[in-house]
Motif scaffolding. Sequence first.
Motif, short mmCIF file in Angstrom:
data_model
loop_
_atom_site.label_atom_id
_atom_site.label_comp_id
_atom_site.label_asym_id
_atom_site.label_seq_id
_atom_site.Cartn_x
_atom_site.Cartn_y
_atom_site.Cartn_z
N ILE A 38 48.49 6.35 42.62
CA ILE A 38 49.45 6.66 41.56
C ILE A 38 49.41 5.60 40.46
O ILE A 38 49.24 4.41 40.73
N THR A 39 49.53 6.05 39.22
CA THR A 39 49.56 5.13 38.08
C THR A 39 50.99 4.68 37.81
O THR A 39 51.95 5.29 38.30
N SER A 40 51.12 3.63 37.03
CA SER A 40 52.46 3.10 36.74
C SER A 40 53.29 4.11 35.95
O SER A 40 54.50 4.27 36.20
N GLY A 41 52.67 4.81 35.01
CA GLY A 41 53.39 5.81 34.24
C GLY A 41 53.89 6.95 35.10
O GLY A 41 55.04 7.39 34.96
N LEU A 42 53.03 7.46 35.98
CA LEU A 42 53.42 8.54 36.87
C LEU A 42 54.48 8.07 37.85
O LEU A 42 55.43 8.82 38.18
N ARG A 43 54.37 6.84 38.34
CA ARG A 43 55.38 6.30 39.25
C ARG A 43 56.75 6.26 38.56
O ARG A 43 57.77 6.60 39.15
N ARG A 44 56.74 5.84 37.30
CA ARG A 44 58.00 5.77 36.55
C ARG A 44 58.62 7.15 36.38
O ARG A 44 59.81 7.35 36.58
N ARG A 45 57.79 8.14 36.01
CA ARG A 45 58.31 9.49 35.81
C ARG A 45 58.82 10.08 37.12
O ARG A 45 59.88 10.74 37.15
N ALA A 46 58.08 9.88 38.21
CA ALA A 46 58.49 10.41 39.51
C ALA A 46 59.81 9.78 39.95
O ALA A 46 60.71 10.47 40.46
N THR A 47 59.96 8.48 39.75
CA THR A 47 61.19 7.79 40.11
C THR A 47 62.37 8.32 39.31
O THR A 47 63.46 8.56 39.86
N GLN A 48 62.17 8.54 38.01
CA GLN A 48 63.24 9.06 37.16
C GLN A 48 63.65 10.46 37.60
O GLN A 48 64.85 10.79 37.60
N LEU A 49 62.69 11.28 37.98
CA LEU A 49 63.01 12.63 38.44
C LEU A 49 63.78 12.61 39.75
O LEU A 49 64.73 13.39 39.93
N ILE A 50 63.37 11.73 40.66
CA ILE A 50 64.07 11.62 41.94
C ILE A 50 65.53 11.24 41.72
O ILE A 50 66.45 11.83 42.31
N VAL A 51 65.76 10.26 40.87
CA VAL A 51 67.13 9.82 40.57
C VAL A 51 67.91 10.95 39.91
O VAL A 51 69.08 11.19 40.23
N ALA A 52 67.26 11.66 38.97
CA ALA A 52 67.94 12.77 38.28
C ALA A 52 68.32 13.88 39.24
O ALA A 52 69.33 14.58 39.03
#
Length: 221
Positions: A196-210
């Motif tokens: 996983i890339t840093s950008g994808l990790r950030r987006r996935a984390t934001q979606l999980i929290v949302a």
Amino acid sequence: MSNSDSFIDEVTEEVRRDRLFALMKRYGWIAVLVVILLVGGAAWNEWRKASARASAEQLGDAILAALEQDDAQERVSALTAIDAPTPGGKALLHLLTSSEQASAGDDAGARNSLDAISADAEVPEIYRQIAAYKALTRGGTDITVEDRRLRFEGLATPGSPVRLLAEEQLALIDIETGERDAALTRLQALLEDAEITSGLRRRATQLIVALGGTPGEVSAG
């Protein structure tokens, strides 16, 4: 050494020389042919490399000239007028054309350019998969949710250069269809993926929290 021995040696050497000349007359053409083939092969290889280099430079110059046009539609017209000599060059042209078509508001044209790449068997697989992914992310009312899901699943296979991006899109489809737990499970798996890339990790984390989840925790389902 006696005179007789010296004479015998001279005669023996002369016989060897005569035999060598005879062999050269009989088989010398083979050696000449080998030399010609080696030299010719080297010359052909250098010409081929120089030709390919010149062709690539010509293609690059034509693309740069096309992209210098002020209007997006003019850039599209200039790009479509270019004749690429290789499948890779054609793929690059279609990718650039689709980008300019999207800038001009022609989403259907952009998808058609991308579909042209993904359907071309001569194009390297990496270009075909990138084009297929980009075409799907452009959406369109003619593609159903289930059709998008099936296509993204086909791109999410091991070894695919867009595997993780396709998994992200599948999670978004889960959210779109109200499958929150499935989306959380897929997103959590993304976070655990070593590629996983840093950008994808950030987006996935934001979606999980949302979605009300906690990154690193598996949904209870």
